[in-house]
Design an enzyme around this catalytic site. Structure first.
Site, PDB file in Angstrom:
ATOM      1  N   ASN A   3       0.817  -1.201   0.000  1.00  0.00           N
ATOM      2  CA  ASN A   3       0.000   0.000   0.000  1.00  0.00           C
ATOM      3  C   ASN A   3       0.855   1.256   0.000  1.00  0.00           C
ATOM      4  OD1 ASN A   3      -1.827   2.190   1.265  1.00  0.00           O
ATOM      5  ND2 ASN A   3      -3.219   0.532   0.725  1.00  0.00           N
ATOM      6  N   GLN A  59     -13.710  -1.018  -0.503  1.00  0.00           N
ATOM      7  CA  GLN A  59     -14.488   0.207  -0.666  1.00  0.00           C
ATOM      8  C   GLN A  59     -15.020   0.156  -2.096  1.00  0.00           C
ATOM      9  OE1 GLN A  59     -10.862   2.077   0.540  1.00  0.00           O
ATOM     10  NE2 GLN A  59     -11.958   3.359   2.000  1.00  0.00           N
ATOM     11  N   GLY A  65     -15.812   5.437  -0.278  1.00  0.00           N
ATOM     12  CA  GLY A  65     -14.432   5.827   0.001  1.00  0.00           C
ATOM     13  C   GLY A  65     -13.420   5.322  -1.007  1.00  0.00           C
ATOM     14  N   GLN A  66     -13.868   4.651  -2.060  1.00  0.00           N
ATOM     15  CA  GLN A  66     -12.948   4.136  -3.076  1.00  0.00           C
ATOM     16  C   GLN A  66     -12.338   5.315  -3.834  1.00  0.00           C
ATOM     17  OE1 GLN A  66     -14.827   2.048  -6.338  1.00  0.00           O
ATOM     18  NE2 GLN A  66     -13.068   0.697  -6.606  1.00  0.00           N
ATOM     19  N   THR A  67     -11.001   5.425  -3.809  1.00  0.00           N
ATOM     20  CA  THR A  67     -10.326   6.535  -4.488  1.00  0.00           C
ATOM     21  C   THR A  67      -9.718   6.127  -5.816  1.00  0.00           C
ATOM     22  OG1 THR A  67      -8.298   6.100  -3.239  1.00  0.00           O
ATOM     23  CG2 THR A  67      -9.815   7.758  -2.337  1.00  0.00           C
ATOM     24  N   VAL A  68      -9.545   4.829  -6.030  1.00  0.00           N
ATOM     25  CA  VAL A  68      -9.026   4.306  -7.295  1.00  0.00           C
ATOM     26  C   VAL A  68     -10.106   3.409  -7.874  1.00  0.00           C
ATOM     27  CG1 VAL A  68      -7.224   2.882  -8.353  1.00  0.00           C
ATOM     28  CG2 VAL A  68      -6.658   4.353  -6.404  1.00  0.00           C
ATOM     29  N   HIS A  70     -10.719   0.756  -9.367  1.00  0.00           N
ATOM     30  CA  HIS A  70     -10.259  -0.580  -9.729  1.00  0.00           C
ATOM     31  C   HIS A  70     -10.467  -1.448  -8.491  1.00  0.00           C
ATOM     32  CE1 HIS A  70      -6.833  -3.122 -11.729  1.00  0.00           C
ATOM     33  NE2 HIS A  70      -7.803  -3.880 -11.262  1.00  0.00           N
ATOM     34  N   HIS A  72     -10.261  -3.653  -5.470  1.00  0.00           N
ATOM     35  CA  HIS A  72      -9.135  -4.140  -4.685  1.00  0.00           C
ATOM     36  C   HIS A  72      -9.579  -4.423  -3.255  1.00  0.00           C
ATOM     37  CE1 HIS A  72      -9.093   0.265  -4.328  1.00  0.00           C
ATOM     38  NE2 HIS A  72      -8.565   0.099  -3.116  1.00  0.00           N
ATOM     39  N   HIS A  74      -8.246  -4.533   0.584  1.00  0.00           N
ATOM     40  CA  HIS A  74      -7.207  -4.176   1.544  1.00  0.00           C
ATOM     41  C   HIS A  74      -7.073  -5.343   2.513  1.00  0.00           C
ATOM     42  CE1 HIS A  74      -6.995   0.238   0.781  1.00  0.00           C
ATOM     43  NE2 HIS A  74      -8.216   0.025   0.308  1.00  0.00           N
TER      44      HIS A  74
END
Length: 138
Positions: A3, A59, A65-68, A70, A72, A74
């Site tokens: 990360n 997310q 809250g997903q900022t990208v 794609h 994924h 965590h």
């Protein structure tokens, strides 16, 4: 993947091979592969970082809250007391403000790492996974 702004030591991401913005965009095979790899990776992370538990978080969409965009997962190796209130880990995932603090044992700001730092950690962790993943490690 390691990360960029880890919350706890060993904070990694498992990413779908095909770029898909949302979990519902994955087909059943891709979804199965994503979770199979997440389970295999988590077992090694937990052992390597001497964790007592794991947090898995997705997310799914910007409102979550997903900022990208794609898909994924965590994976965070966890220990008792790493956060004063356990569910603050989810608040930490949503933070973009780097002046906020991280887990109680870190006592420093959650700062982005350089590409070099991330590559070093990824190389060190790669050997944990080479013989156990169903797909080649790239």
């Amino acid at each position: 993947m390691v990360n960029h702004k880890p919350i706890v030591p060993g904070h990694c991401l498992v990413v779908s091979r095909r770029v898909a913005a949302r979990v519902s965009d994955l087909n059943p095979s891709e979804l199965s592969d994503l979770w199979t790899v997440a389970c295999l990776v988590s077992k090694h992370l937990e052992r390597h970082f001497k964790a007592e538990a794991l947090t898995f978080a997705i997310q799914d969409g910007s409102a979550a809250g997903q900022t990208v965009p794609h898909v994924h997962i965590h994976i965070l190796p966890r220990r008792n007391g790493d956060f004063e209130v356990n569910d603050l880990v989810y608040e930490e995932l949503n933070k973009e403000d780097l002046s906020r603090t991280v887990p109680v044992d870190a006592k420093k700001n959650r700062e982005p790492r350089s590409s070099h730092e991330m590559a070093e950690e990824a190389s060190a962790l790669r050997i944990l996974f080479e013989d156990s993943l169903p797909i080649p490690v790239e």
